[in-house]
Design an enzyme around this catalytic site. Structure first.
Site, PDB file in Angstrom:
ATOM      1  N   LYS A   1       2.235  -2.944   6.083  1.00 13.29           N
ATOM      2  CA  LYS A   1       2.597  -2.931   4.599  1.00 13.29           C
ATOM      3  C   LYS A   1       3.908  -2.267   4.348  1.00 13.29           C
ATOM      4  O   LYS A   1       4.450  -2.673   3.217  1.00 13.29           O
ATOM      5  CB  LYS A   1       1.407  -1.650   3.968  1.00 13.29           C
ATOM      6  CG  LYS A   1       0.094  -2.234   4.145  1.00 13.29           C
ATOM      7  CD  LYS A   1      -0.298  -3.506   3.327  1.00 13.29           C
ATOM      8  CE  LYS A   1      -1.480  -3.741   3.189  1.00 13.29           C
ATOM      9  NZ  LYS A   1      -1.875  -4.962   2.418  1.00 13.29           N
TER      10      LYS A   1
ATOM     11  N   SER B   1       0.847  -1.055   0.107  1.00  7.87           N
ATOM     12  CA  SER B   1      -0.011  -0.127   0.055  1.00  7.87           C
ATOM     13  C   SER B   1       0.822   1.117   0.090  1.00  7.87           C
ATOM     14  O   SER B   1       2.009   1.386   0.483  1.00  7.87           O
ATOM     15  CB  SER B   1      -0.830   0.006   1.360  1.00  7.87           C
ATOM     16  OG  SER B   1      -1.402   1.103   1.360  1.00  7.87           O
TER      17      SER B   1
ATOM     18  N   TYR C   1      -1.478  -0.942  10.385  1.00  6.99           N
ATOM     19  CA  TYR C   1      -1.532  -1.495   9.151  1.00  6.99           C
ATOM     20  C   TYR C   1      -0.573  -0.909   8.101  1.00  6.99           C
ATOM     21  O   TYR C   1      -0.001  -1.599   7.463  1.00  6.99           O
ATOM     22  CB  TYR C   1      -3.241  -0.817   8.510  1.00  6.99           C
ATOM     23  CG  TYR C   1      -3.520  -0.967   7.123  1.00  6.99           C
ATOM     24  CD1 TYR C   1      -3.812  -2.215   6.885  1.00  6.99           C
ATOM     25  CD2 TYR C   1      -3.094  -0.258   6.089  1.00  6.99           C
ATOM     26  CE1 TYR C   1      -3.964  -2.551   5.339  1.00  6.99           C
ATOM     27  CE2 TYR C   1      -3.229  -0.670   4.939  1.00  6.99           C
ATOM     28  CZ  TYR C   1      -3.940  -1.719   4.530  1.00  6.99           C
ATOM     29  OH  TYR C   1      -3.929  -1.703   3.073  1.00  6.99           O
TER      30      TYR C   1
END
Length: 272
Positions: free
Chosen positions: A180, A163, A176
């Site tokens: 990533k 991401s 998160y």
């Protein structure tokens, strides 16, 4: 009006490329978490380019719905329920590719979780473990478990889904974002290890793509305005645009590319 026109151009280009490219004839692909959003678009594009694709999700109804949808489009797909955090489910997923299509050439571990939002140091240990179990550990394990199949392929490829948050962390997606970033390092490390086996390992770092997963970033006018202020192209990405990148990386057009991450984020800040 300009934004609408740009969207129409993108859709036209994507449609044309689907009609022209059949780069994946004879290949077999697995795409996890592929019944909606980016995963579904990746599965669809790989199949449109000639691959036989195994799609998966934790929910049987979602799998059946996606398989029916793609088969109505004339695509060669199979589906199976799979919780990527469970060893027995990952084994069934790999067995599905072998039993239905005879092997595996392309692996796209797309599954991701983000059960909460907030700063890193406000995150509980349970949430931290959940995010890393699904986003990182299951990706590692699925790659490891698929190696015997990929080593039998003439043109094997692994495409990891990171991401833009892996480069520029979002404060509301703290852990998160860290997971990533970890996938970027995993890509580099495993690509070097597997280069001698002819297995290419690359990564995609999508920006803000218009999916249910990213809905909080565009769900109201204020959120959309804030998000667009970060995107030089002044629009959200579409799942099909990520599918197109995946198809390129899986194809022989990318035969000399490994260990790289393609950022598809409309010009959002990422790296030098």
């Amino acid at each position: 009006m300009l934004r609408i026109a740009m969207d129409q151009v993108v859709r036209g280009l994507t449609s044309s490329s689907k009609m022209l490219c059949r780069r994946l004839e004879g290949k077999v692909a697995i795409v996890t978490a592929s019944t909606q959003g980016i995963g579904l678009s990746v599965a669809r594009r790989l199949a449109q380019e000639g691959a036989k694709v195994v799609i998966s999700s934790r929910r049987e109804a979602n799998v059946n719905g996606a398989v029916d949808q793609l088969k109505k489009e004339g695509l060669d797909v199979s589906g199976i329920t799979c919780h990527v955090g469970k060893a027995e489910d990952r084994k069934k997923l790999l067995n599905e590719a072998v039993s239905k299509y005879g092997g595996l050439d392309i692996l796209v571990p797309n599954a991701a979780a983000n059960p909460t939002m907030g700063p890193v140091l406000d995150t509980s240990e349970t949430v931290w473990d959940k995010i890393f179990e699904i986003n990182v550990k299951s990706t590692f394990l699925l790659m490891k478990e698929s190696l015997p199949l990929l080593k039998n392929s003439k043109s094997p490829s692994i495409i990891i889904m990171s991401s833009i948050a892996g480069y520029q962390p979002f404060s509301v997606l703290g852990v998160y974002s860290i997971s990533k970033t970890t996938l970027l390092a995993l890509t580099k490390t495993v690509a070097e290890e597997l280069a001698g086996d002819g297995i290419r390992v690359n990564c995609i770092a999508p920006g803000v793509i218009k999916t249910k997963f990213s809905e909080p970033m565009y769900s109201d006018e204020g959120a959309l305005e804030t998000t667009l202020s970060l995107i030089p192209m002044q629009r959200l990405g579409t799942p099909d645009e990520i599918g197109a990148v995946a198809a390129f990386l899986a194809s022989e057009d990318a035969s000399y590319i490994t260990g790289e991450t393609i950022i598809a984020a409309g010009g959002m800040k990422s790296r030098l």
